[in-house]
Design a protein around this motif. Sequence first.
Motif, PDB file in Angstrom:
ATOM      1  N   ALA A  16      42.251  64.009  46.858  1.00  0.00           N
ATOM      2  CA  ALA A  16      43.221  63.234  47.637  1.00  0.00           C
ATOM      3  C   ALA A  16      42.629  62.843  48.966  1.00  0.00           C
ATOM      4  O   ALA A  16      41.785  63.569  49.521  1.00  0.00           O
ATOM      5  N   LEU A  24      49.466  60.041  53.207  1.00  0.00           N
ATOM      6  CA  LEU A  24      48.776  60.150  51.926  1.00  0.00           C
ATOM      7  C   LEU A  24      48.254  58.782  51.490  1.00  0.00           C
ATOM      8  O   LEU A  24      49.029  57.857  51.269  1.00  0.00           O
ATOM      9  N   ASN A  27      46.227  60.314  45.795  1.00  0.00           N
ATOM     10  CA  ASN A  27      46.360  61.694  45.305  1.00  0.00           C
ATOM     11  C   ASN A  27      46.230  61.657  43.790  1.00  0.00           C
ATOM     12  O   ASN A  27      47.145  61.216  43.098  1.00  0.00           O
ATOM     13  N   ALA A  62      40.247  58.610  43.227  1.00  0.00           N
ATOM     14  CA  ALA A  62      40.953  58.860  44.501  1.00  0.00           C
ATOM     15  C   ALA A  62      40.396  57.962  45.608  1.00  0.00           C
ATOM     16  O   ALA A  62      41.145  57.390  46.399  1.00  0.00           O
ATOM     17  N   ASN A 346      47.446  70.635  43.654  1.00  0.00           N
ATOM     18  CA  ASN A 346      47.101  69.253  44.009  1.00  0.00           C
ATOM     19  C   ASN A 346      46.216  69.282  45.241  1.00  0.00           C
ATOM     20  O   ASN A 346      46.225  70.253  46.014  1.00  0.00           O
ATOM     21  N   ALA A 348      46.300  66.974  47.733  1.00  0.00           N
ATOM     22  CA  ALA A 348      46.935  66.430  48.943  1.00  0.00           C
ATOM     23  C   ALA A 348      47.265  67.562  49.913  1.00  0.00           C
ATOM     24  O   ALA A 348      47.042  67.453  51.125  1.00  0.00           O
TER      25      ALA A 348
END
Length: 384
Positions: A16, A24, A27, A62, A346, A348
């Motif tokens: 991410a 963001l 991601n 990404a 994840n 992020a």
Amino acid sequence: MLVLGIESSCDETGAALVRDGRYLLSNVVASQTEIHNRYGGVVPEVASRQQLATIIPVLETALEQSGCDWKDIDAIAATYGPGLAGSLLVGLTVGKTLALAHNLPFLGVNHLATNADCEYMEGDPIFPLICLVISGAHSELVLVRGHGQYELLGRTRDDAAGEAFDKVARILGLGYPGGPAIQQAAQHAEEELKQQQKSPLLARNAYRLPRAWLRGTYDFSFSGLKTAMLHLAEGVVENQQSHVSSSGDGKPGSSGPQTTQYRRMGAQAAQRGTINIGLLAASFQEATVEVLAVKTRLAAQEYHVKQVVLAGGVAANISLRTRLEQELRPLNIRLSYPPIEFCTDNAAMIASAAYFHLCRGEQHGLDLDVQPGLSLPFRLKVAK
Ligand code: KG4
């Protein structure tokens, strides 16, 4: 500051790009659940090989989706624990190598601390707060006095909450990962009751299952509940077999009082024709959620906190979120949790958490190794 985050602690490969800890840009998560579903759980060797196969495409995607170039990135962060050693090694090695190749600062991130630190949240956290960390490997009730200041109030004495969901889903034949499968089966059971003009809440206590309260502690235990589910399912099977084979006496197994109690429950339900996987799933979910929610509320009251934070894969559970809201709202305690897609593994959250550490001047050398058994850096409990 633009941070590239990499996550590979178990069976998800994530990359991410996050600007200034909160914005963001991309991601990407490649999940291996379909592969592990075949085995009813994560096979570590398979997971690490799959991490190897997916990490580069995930990184490229990404980067492409963020619209950024390598020259835009200011730092790289990767999970270094806890998790499966082989899986962690892939993301950490790739992260360190890219940092070396692009001459960028590198930071290893403790995957458990990403939510507990609360820095991803909009609005300031209200310290001290209680964080309930519930995943496939952890069930911990933590008092967070400030960023990075954790005191352990209680933890599971046997199975983690997510592990119990996964094992019970296997017993019920619902597949892997168990949490979402059990949640869905329970929702279906409640919908069916609604259609029959009955209260959906009946599903949650259709089978009376044990709760390990471990009073006087904030510890959890889910193995008794899991075993009760197993015996109940065995009772059902035994009953069905005794119908098929005329030699059977139709009586449930008799290996000890507790074993017998749930075997008998299963056999009787099967005899009445009321055995229903959805109702079993709903009853199991209710037993798990009730203990997690009540113990969390008790801790929040004892430590006079104004905020409770959920972290880990099981935090995605809707029943748990709803029940905790009900427990905490009358006490004026705020409940916070990440959006569902950020509850499970994840990158992020890794990039976001890394930003706040990097801003404080923290950085790791390229000799940083994986730490599969890493926990939160707990301080000794101090007087209230
Ligand atoms: O934090 P996480 O992604 O990973 C590790 O523990 O590595 O958590 C995964 C766990 C699994 O046990 C999964 O069954 C559980 O989180 N889980 C859920 C739900 N979604 C995922 N458990 C209950 N309800 C859910 N909706």
